[in-house]
Scaffold this active site. Structure first.
Site, PDB file in Angstrom:
ATOM      1  N   LYS A 185       1.118  -1.056   0.016  1.00 49.80           N
ATOM      2  CA  LYS A 185       0.290   0.566   0.204  1.00 49.80           C
ATOM      3  C   LYS A 185       0.859   1.207   0.040  1.00 49.80           C
ATOM      4  CE  LYS A 185      -3.201   2.037   2.642  1.00 49.80           C
ATOM      5  NZ  LYS A 185      -4.114   1.878   3.752  1.00 49.80           N
ATOM      6  N   LYS A 238      -1.813  -1.639  -3.911  1.00 49.51           N
ATOM      7  CA  LYS A 238      -2.896  -0.617  -4.094  1.00 49.51           C
ATOM      8  C   LYS A 238      -2.184   0.941  -4.194  1.00 49.51           C
ATOM      9  CE  LYS A 238      -5.404   1.734  -0.367  1.00 49.51           C
ATOM     10  NZ  LYS A 238      -6.317   1.520   1.166  1.00 49.51           N
TER      11      LYS A 238
HETATM   12  C1  PBG Z   1      -6.802   3.525   4.788  1.00 50.02           C
HETATM   13  C2  PBG Z   1      -7.114   3.419   3.898  1.00 50.02           C
HETATM   14  C3  PBG Z   1      -7.171   4.345   2.876  1.00 50.02           C
HETATM   15  C4  PBG Z   1      -7.903   3.726   1.506  1.00 50.02           C
HETATM   16  C5  PBG Z   1      -8.517   2.589   1.788  1.00 50.02           C
HETATM   17  N1  PBG Z   1      -7.875   1.850   3.052  1.00 50.02           N
HETATM   18  C6  PBG Z   1      -7.050   5.617   2.961  1.00 50.02           C
HETATM   19  C7  PBG Z   1      -5.893   5.766   3.144  1.00 50.02           C
HETATM   20  O1  PBG Z   1      -4.410   5.442   3.735  1.00 50.02           O
HETATM   21  O2  PBG Z   1      -5.966   6.866   3.399  1.00 50.02           O
HETATM   22  C8  PBG Z   1      -7.862   4.328   0.502  1.00 50.02           C
HETATM   23  C9  PBG Z   1      -9.053   3.426  -0.569  1.00 50.02           C
HETATM   24  C10 PBG Z   1      -8.994   4.738  -2.069  1.00 50.02           C
HETATM   25  O3  PBG Z   1      -9.328   5.703  -1.737  1.00 50.02           O
HETATM   26  O4  PBG Z   1     -10.485   4.125  -2.093  1.00 50.02           O
HETATM   27  N2  PBG Z   1      -7.130   2.096   6.233  1.00 50.02           N
END
Ligand code: PBG
Length: 313
Positions: A185, A238
């Site tokens: 991520k 992601k």
């Molecule tokens: C954090 C989380 C995020 C997303 C899913 N889970 C964003 C972040 O790190 O602030 C983002 C998903 C999206 O942008 O569609 N737990």
């Protein structure tokens, strides 16, 4: 021959609030809403009719604290909603996001040391209290599994989060609950609309202490390898679009079940352009086919309902 995108490849994300009869618009996030459980169930009937069978739930709690305790308290917004959904739709695959950022007052994904004074340019170990974070994440995952979630999806990027959750699930008799690791991520600039939806924008600093740098692909591969070793049933990259090389590399190197998250900012860019053009269907099918072609087995996408509709035409 070639790649054939199918509805079965797609996971639709939902944002859930408590209360009744709520379907709230979200800033910069066209056609995506925050639903209370009753309205969500109505929406799921529609989703099922379109031929989709997998959803991913994000909770938006009424109150927050520094420890994010509303994420795992009894009958938390996700647990109570999952119960209602599984009651109505026993065959729907229900996945739940396991993280703290929407539940903590500071908006970070873990429990942090000395809130306020900390400088998150410090190393991850000094910024996030990993042990406390793992305890909290395990409690969240367990509350979702007890409610009937089929998959839990830890997204906090805490060290050894998959191992900790696997252990907690097994110990409590949830050996069949699967884990989707948000393994690679990235600290991305494409999460904006999501943070509006979940009101999870960090109150100070950013997530670079625990999310990956987009300049470092090697680190992403190591994170994937760790999650596989820790027992993830499927791993994830992601966001998706700026990371197709990583997706391809992960698939080639590990040949393991792989998901990609076509995140909120990627979705919103397409929607913004397509307000003024008729290209939405063609663009979205091209994008998602490309993500699948790169090597993904499942794609989490806010376009899922539209795609399912188009694939039926
Ligand atoms: C954090 C989380 C995020 C997303 C899913 N889970 C964003 C972040 O790190 O602030 C983002 C998903 C999206 O942008 O569609 N737990």
């Amino acid at each position: 021959m070639g790649i054939n995108l199918k509805s079965a490849d797609l996971i639709y994300p939902y944002f859930v609030v408590s209360g009744i009869n709520k379907k709230e618009k979200i800033k910069d996030f066209p056609d995506v809403f925050r639903f209370s459980a009753d309205r969500l169930i109505r929406d799921i009937w529609q989703l099922k009719r379109l031929g989709l069978g997998k959803i991913l739930l994000f909770g938006v709690p009424d109150s927050k604290d520094p420890e994010g305790s509303t994420a795992y308290k009894k009958d938390n917004v996700i647990a109570s909603t999952v119960k209602k959904i599984k009651n109505k739709f026993p065959n729907l695959i229900v996945m739940t996001d396991v993280c703290l950022c929407a539940y903590t007052t500071h908006g970070h994904c873990g429990i942090i040391n000395r809130p306020k004074t900390i400088d998150n340019r410090l190393k991850k170990e000094k910024f996030i209290d990993n042990k406390k974070t793992l305890e909290a994440l395990s409690k969240i995952a367990l509350s979702h599994a007890e409610a009937g979630a089929d998959w839990v999806a830890p997204s906090a990027m805490a060290r050894r989060q998959v191992a900790a959750i696997r252990q907690a699930l097994d110990k409590n008799g949830y050996k069949n609950t699967k884990i989707m690791g948000y393994s690679a991520k990235f600290a991305s600039n494409f999460y904006g609309p999501f943070r509006n939806a979940a009101s999870s924008r960090p109150a100070f600093g950013d997530r670079s202490a625990y999310q990956l740098s987009y300049a470092d692909g090697k680190k992403a591969l190591r994170e994937i390898e760790d999650d596989i070793k820790e027992g993830a049933d499927i791993v994830m990259v992601k966001p998706a679009l700026a990371y197709l090389d990583i997706i391809k590399e992960v698939k080639t190197k590990f040949n393991y079940p792989l998901a990609a998250y076509n995140v909120s900012g990627e979705y919103a860019m397409v929607k913004a352009y397509c307000e003024r053009s008729r290209e939405e269907k063609k663009m979205v099918l091209e994008i998602l086919t490309g993500i699948k072609r790169a090597g993904t087995d499942l794609i989490i996408t806010y376009h899922a309902k539209d795609v399912a509709k188009w694939l039926k035409e």
